[in-house]
Design a protein around this motif. Structure first.
Motif, PDB file in Angstrom:
ATOM      1  N   ILE A   1      41.251  51.172  42.947  1.00  0.00           N
ATOM      2  CA  ILE A   1      41.498  50.720  41.568  1.00  0.00           C
ATOM      3  C   ILE A   1      41.372  49.196  41.470  1.00  0.00           C
ATOM      4  O   ILE A   1      40.693  48.660  40.602  1.00  0.00           O
ATOM      5  CB  ILE A   1      42.900  51.176  41.086  1.00  0.00           C
ATOM      6  CG1 ILE A   1      42.946  52.705  41.011  1.00  0.00           C
ATOM      7  CG2 ILE A   1      43.232  50.576  39.721  1.00  0.00           C
ATOM      8  CD1 ILE A   1      44.322  53.274  40.751  1.00  0.00           C
ATOM      9  N   ILE A   2      42.000  48.501  42.424  1.00  0.00           N
ATOM     10  CA  ILE A   2      41.989  47.027  42.355  1.00  0.00           C
ATOM     11  C   ILE A   2      40.569  46.486  42.547  1.00  0.00           C
ATOM     12  O   ILE A   2      40.159  45.527  41.904  1.00  0.00           O
ATOM     13  CB  ILE A   2      42.988  46.409  43.365  1.00  0.00           C
ATOM     14  CG1 ILE A   2      43.379  45.011  42.924  1.00  0.00           C
ATOM     15  CG2 ILE A   2      42.454  46.356  44.776  1.00  0.00           C
ATOM     16  CD1 ILE A   2      44.591  44.468  43.617  1.00  0.00           C
ATOM     17  N   SER A   3      39.788  47.148  43.412  1.00  0.00           N
ATOM     18  CA  SER A   3      38.400  46.710  43.624  1.00  0.00           C
ATOM     19  C   SER A   3      37.603  46.882  42.338  1.00  0.00           C
ATOM     20  O   SER A   3      36.802  46.021  41.961  1.00  0.00           O
ATOM     21  CB  SER A   3      37.726  47.524  44.728  1.00  0.00           C
ATOM     22  OG  SER A   3      38.446  47.381  45.901  1.00  0.00           O
ATOM     23  N   THR A   4      37.845  48.011  41.651  1.00  0.00           N
ATOM     24  CA  THR A   4      37.123  48.275  40.401  1.00  0.00           C
ATOM     25  C   THR A   4      37.479  47.233  39.353  1.00  0.00           C
ATOM     26  O   THR A   4      36.614  46.740  38.622  1.00  0.00           O
ATOM     27  CB  THR A   4      37.481  49.681  39.876  1.00  0.00           C
ATOM     28  OG1 THR A   4      37.389  50.589  40.964  1.00  0.00           O
ATOM     29  CG2 THR A   4      36.550  50.121  38.779  1.00  0.00           C
ATOM     30  N   LEU A   5      38.776  46.880  39.280  1.00  0.00           N
ATOM     31  CA  LEU A   5      39.211  45.914  38.272  1.00  0.00           C
ATOM     32  C   LEU A   5      38.651  44.522  38.556  1.00  0.00           C
ATOM     33  O   LEU A   5      38.401  43.743  37.646  1.00  0.00           O
ATOM     34  CB  LEU A   5      40.745  45.837  38.244  1.00  0.00           C
ATOM     35  CG  LEU A   5      41.489  47.053  37.705  1.00  0.00           C
ATOM     36  CD1 LEU A   5      42.985  46.809  37.740  1.00  0.00           C
ATOM     37  CD2 LEU A   5      41.061  47.352  36.275  1.00  0.00           C
ATOM     38  N   GLN A   6      38.459  44.219  39.847  1.00  0.00           N
ATOM     39  CA  GLN A   6      38.066  42.850  40.199  1.00  0.00           C
ATOM     40  C   GLN A   6      36.566  42.670  40.339  1.00  0.00           C
ATOM     41  O   GLN A   6      36.078  41.546  40.328  1.00  0.00           O
ATOM     42  CB  GLN A   6      38.750  42.437  41.502  1.00  0.00           C
ATOM     43  CG  GLN A   6      40.248  42.278  41.309  1.00  0.00           C
ATOM     44  CD  GLN A   6      40.924  41.702  42.524  1.00  0.00           C
ATOM     45  OE1 GLN A   6      40.443  41.874  43.632  1.00  0.00           O
ATOM     46  NE2 GLN A   6      42.038  41.044  42.319  1.00  0.00           N
ATOM     47  N   ILE A   7      35.833  43.770  40.468  1.00  0.00           N
ATOM     48  CA  ILE A   7      34.410  43.626  40.818  1.00  0.00           C
ATOM     49  C   ILE A   7      33.608  42.909  39.726  1.00  0.00           C
ATOM     50  O   ILE A   7      32.744  42.090  40.030  1.00  0.00           O
ATOM     51  CB  ILE A   7      33.789  44.997  41.188  1.00  0.00           C
ATOM     52  CG1 ILE A   7      32.487  44.747  41.961  1.00  0.00           C
ATOM     53  CG2 ILE A   7      33.535  45.876  39.968  1.00  0.00           C
ATOM     54  CD1 ILE A   7      32.007  45.925  42.752  1.00  0.00           C
ATOM     55  N   LEU A   8      33.941  43.188  38.455  1.00  0.00           N
ATOM     56  CA  LEU A   8      33.158  42.569  37.375  1.00  0.00           C
ATOM     57  C   LEU A   8      33.286  41.048  37.337  1.00  0.00           C
ATOM     58  O   LEU A   8      32.279  40.349  37.407  1.00  0.00           O
ATOM     59  CB  LEU A   8      33.530  43.179  36.026  1.00  0.00           C
ATOM     60  CG  LEU A   8      32.554  44.241  35.536  1.00  0.00           C
ATOM     61  CD1 LEU A   8      32.985  44.746  34.173  1.00  0.00           C
ATOM     62  CD2 LEU A   8      31.135  43.702  35.435  1.00  0.00           C
ATOM     63  N   PRO A   9      34.540  40.526  37.255  1.00  0.00           N
ATOM     64  CA  PRO A   9      34.632  39.057  37.237  1.00  0.00           C
ATOM     65  C   PRO A   9      34.084  38.407  38.502  1.00  0.00           C
ATOM     66  O   PRO A   9      33.494  37.327  38.439  1.00  0.00           O
ATOM     67  CB  PRO A   9      36.134  38.788  37.082  1.00  0.00           C
ATOM     68  CG  PRO A   9      36.813  40.076  37.321  1.00  0.00           C
ATOM     69  CD  PRO A   9      35.842  41.161  37.037  1.00  0.00           C
ATOM     70  N   GLN A  10      34.248  39.078  39.656  1.00  0.00           N
ATOM     71  CA  GLN A  10      33.727  38.505  40.900  1.00  0.00           C
ATOM     72  C   GLN A  10      32.201  38.452  40.879  1.00  0.00           C
ATOM     73  O   GLN A  10      31.593  37.463  41.272  1.00  0.00           O
ATOM     74  CB  GLN A  10      34.185  39.334  42.099  1.00  0.00           C
ATOM     75  CG  GLN A  10      35.632  39.058  42.474  1.00  0.00           C
ATOM     76  CD  GLN A  10      36.167  40.017  43.512  1.00  0.00           C
ATOM     77  OE1 GLN A  10      35.466  40.942  43.924  1.00  0.00           O
ATOM     78  NE2 GLN A  10      37.386  39.804  43.920  1.00  0.00           N
ATOM     79  N   MET A  11      31.596  39.555  40.405  1.00  0.00           N
ATOM     80  CA  MET A  11      30.128  39.576  40.360  1.00  0.00           C
ATOM     81  C   MET A  11      29.604  38.594  39.316  1.00  0.00           C
ATOM     82  O   MET A  11      28.562  37.976  39.509  1.00  0.00           O
ATOM     83  CB  MET A  11      29.615  40.990  40.094  1.00  0.00           C
ATOM     84  CG  MET A  11      29.685  41.843  41.349  1.00  0.00           C
ATOM     85  SD  MET A  11      28.977  43.459  41.155  1.00  0.00           S
ATOM     86  CE  MET A  11      27.280  43.177  41.585  1.00  0.00           C
ATOM     87  N   GLN A  12      30.354  38.441  38.226  1.00  0.00           N
ATOM     88  CA  GLN A  12      29.969  37.457  37.199  1.00  0.00           C
ATOM     89  C   GLN A  12      29.920  36.062  37.813  1.00  0.00           C
ATOM     90  O   GLN A  12      28.956  35.313  37.625  1.00  0.00           O
ATOM     91  CB  GLN A  12      30.999  37.445  36.069  1.00  0.00           C
ATOM     92  CG  GLN A  12      30.651  38.376  34.928  1.00  0.00           C
ATOM     93  CD  GLN A  12      31.749  38.373  33.875  1.00  0.00           C
ATOM     94  OE1 GLN A  12      32.824  37.823  34.071  1.00  0.00           O
ATOM     95  NE2 GLN A  12      31.480  39.000  32.762  1.00  0.00           N
ATOM     96  N   ALA A  13      30.981  35.718  38.572  1.00  0.00           N
ATOM     97  CA  ALA A  13      31.052  34.388  39.180  1.00  0.00           C
ATOM     98  C   ALA A  13      29.923  34.207  40.192  1.00  0.00           C
ATOM     99  O   ALA A  13      29.278  33.154  40.250  1.00  0.00           O
ATOM    100  CB  ALA A  13      32.407  34.199  39.860  1.00  0.00           C
ATOM    101  N   LYS A  14      29.673  35.249  40.971  1.00  0.00           N
ATOM    102  CA  LYS A  14      28.631  35.185  41.991  1.00  0.00           C
ATOM    103  C   LYS A  14      27.246  35.040  41.333  1.00  0.00           C
ATOM    104  O   LYS A  14      26.430  34.223  41.753  1.00  0.00           O
ATOM    105  CB  LYS A  14      28.676  36.470  42.824  1.00  0.00           C
ATOM    106  CG  LYS A  14      27.960  36.332  44.133  1.00  0.00           C
ATOM    107  CD  LYS A  14      28.256  37.535  45.009  1.00  0.00           C
ATOM    108  CE  LYS A  14      27.707  37.339  46.394  1.00  0.00           C
ATOM    109  NZ  LYS A  14      28.234  36.175  47.076  1.00  0.00           N
TER     110      LYS A  14
END
Lengths: 259, 264
Positions: free
Chosen positions: A153-166
């Motif tokens: 769940i936490i990976s799913t919640l964080q993946i979008l902002p992390q990929m946006q930054a990357k």
């Protein structure tokens, strides 16, 4: 500049102080009420009145409206158009465009469904803006959710902002090599090619590194884990959860009774 | 090509004031190292040089271009920027295509692109790897591909963002060699670094930043000898400088050659 690892915005608001489970139940209540309530205008009232008020209560109104304009409304408009044109219900045509037409019934049906989607996505957006993923996970694991589920769940919640930054960093690197990212559709589409490789490769490497890092800290250890981070669960939270549960039951009951 | 920075201020959308009025100039052909604690504003400053960031106030001039009036793609013909992590830029199937990507974007003729790529590959010792997929190379060599891809653009100004981070001693020497070659060609080289020994060995001018302001700016020996002031931005002078002081050497020494001369 620090990278954003989640959608969470740190503010001092009543919504931020609520227990994550209470907020999750509030989201569920909003969605179920929008979908199950037997009154036609329920999702509309929720979307136009309740959700904006909720975002202001959480002091994230600006961020919510920005997301709504950029993401939620275009998606809802697309859904509305698809359903209004292609839902084969009703006979009273109110709009015609070549071979496409919208009937009064398909318009009402599409509008209602679009509003339900607005309520669903908006409720989740406000939840993500006011809840830190680690708080949600600490609270849910404390209540017995297995760590592996929490990680997913936490990976799913964080993946979008992390990929946006990357993606932002990669695009900056390619623009620094003379890649033109502004202009017509084909120019913009062509600029995606140098983005995809590093983004996908980098994300895969990160997933593996993170898995190794948490395993190195005993993630799958069978011992009972303790947490230094206490998530408050006040009597107000408990009372609110009972109230929300009653609302859900009332929505279901009304739906069955009136149908 | 000179760089002129006038009262540069920059505030991130989060409200963080990263640069608080920086004014400095870098002459064509200078080798400048920018040092300072994490969050001092080093990367924020150099990202203004190629337009990745636009000033909140003040101005940055690259030659006769005001960076706020040119796109990053346009500024790429004057300023090359090697990012810290090579994995954030490599995408081609082979090293040759990867290195040719920049000069092709700048619109150079095929013959010129070929010549620039050949020179960049030779400088970074990648001649034998032209057909290798960059992702099949070790991180050390991927770093060299990233370097080559910027050198091939033949810009008068080259920026390196922490080039020695995670590199072994042999590759640090290779990177130092690349910088020396660029110096011979009259290029301006600006490097952000936490590696003070690397800085002392390879750069003639050092700018120390602290909390968005210039703390020290001058010849490397002058700046790196100011232990107390550098401590404000969590920078230690080079080991040889400190050893020289402990031994009671009168002059400030910053590299091996100076140290040995002082001992004689």
């Amino acid at each position: 500049m620090p990278e954003r690892l989640s959608f969470h915005i740190k503010r001092d608001s009543a919504l931020h102080h609520l227990n994550p489970l209470t907020k999750l139940l509030l989201v569920l209540t909003l969605i179920l009420t929008a979908f199950l309530a037997p009154f036609y205008w329920t999702p509309h009232i929720l979307a136009v009145l309740f959700i904006p008020l909720l975002s202001m209560l959480g002091k994230v109104g600006r961020e919510y409206f920005s997301t709504a304009i950029r993401l939620i409304l275009p998606a809802a408009t697309f859904l509305f158009a698809m359903q209004a044109f292609f839902q084969p219900v009703g006979e009273e045509i109110i709009f015609e465009f070549y071979f496409l037409d919208i009937t009064r019934e398909s318009f009402l049906f599409a509008f209602s469904n679009a509003m339900r989607i607005v309520v669903m996505v908006s409720a989740f957006t406000i939840f993500l803006l006011t809840t830190h993923p680690s708080e949600l996970m600490s609270d849910l694991t404390r209540r017995g959710l297995p760590g592996q589920f929490a990680y997913v769940i936490i990976s799913t919640l964080q993946i979008l902002p992390q990929m946006q930054a990357k993606a932002q960093t990669i695009i900056s690197a390619q623009r620094s090599r003379g890649l033109e990212t502004e202009g017509g559709f084909f120019k913009r589409a062509g600029a995606l090619v140098p983005l995809i490789g590093p983004l996908v490769f980098g994300s895969l490497v990160e997933v593996e590194e993170r898995a190794i890092a948490i395993e190195a800290r005993g993630f799958t250890s069978k011992h009972v884990k303790t947490s230094l981070h206490e998530i408050p669960d006040t009597s107000t939270d408990k009372l609110l959860r009972w109230f929300l549960t009653a609302l859900i039951l009332a929505s279901i009951g009304l739906r069955i009774w009136l149908s | 090509m000179n760089i002129e920075i006038k009262d540069l201020r920059f505030t991130y959308p989060t409200g963080l004031e990263a640069l608080k009025g920086i004014s400095l100039s870098v002459n064509a052909g200078e080798q400048v190292a920018i040092v300072g604690q994490n969050g001092a504003g080093k990367t924020t400053l150099v990202r203004h040089f190629n337009g990745l960031l636009r000033p909140s106030a003040g101005s940055v001039w690259i030659g006769d271009w005001d960076t706020s009036k040119y796109s990053v793609a346009k500024l790429a013909s004057r300023v090359g920027y090697v990012f810290q992590n090579p994995d954030e830029q490599l995408f081609s199937r082979d090293v040759l295509t990867e290195v040719a990507f920049g000069p092709k974007n700048l619109g150079y003729e095929k013959d010129k692109v070929d010549a620039l790529v050949k020179r960049a590959l030779s400088l970074t010792e990648l001649n034998d790897q032209t057909e290798t997929n960059p992702y099949d190379l070790s991180p050390t060599w991927r770093k060299m591909v990233a370097l080559a891809s910027i050198i091939a653009m033949d810009t008068p100004i080259v920026i390196f963002d922490e080039p020695t981070t995670g590199q072994d001693a042999v590759n640090v020497a290779r990177i130092a060699n690349v910088i020396a070659e660029l110096k011979k060609e009259g290029k301006t080289v600006i490097t952000i670094t936490h590696d003070i020994d690397f800085c002392a060995e390879n750069f003639e001018r050092v700018i120390a930043l602290s909390k968005g302001e210039v703390l020290l700016d001058g010849p490397a020996r002058e700046v790196l000898g100011q232990e107390e002031i550098l401590a404000q931005t969590y920078v230690d002078p080079p080991q040889l400088t400190r050893l020289g002081k402990m031994l009671g050497l009168k002059a400030t020494v910053i590299n091996q050659e100076e140290f040995l001369n002082a001992l004689k």
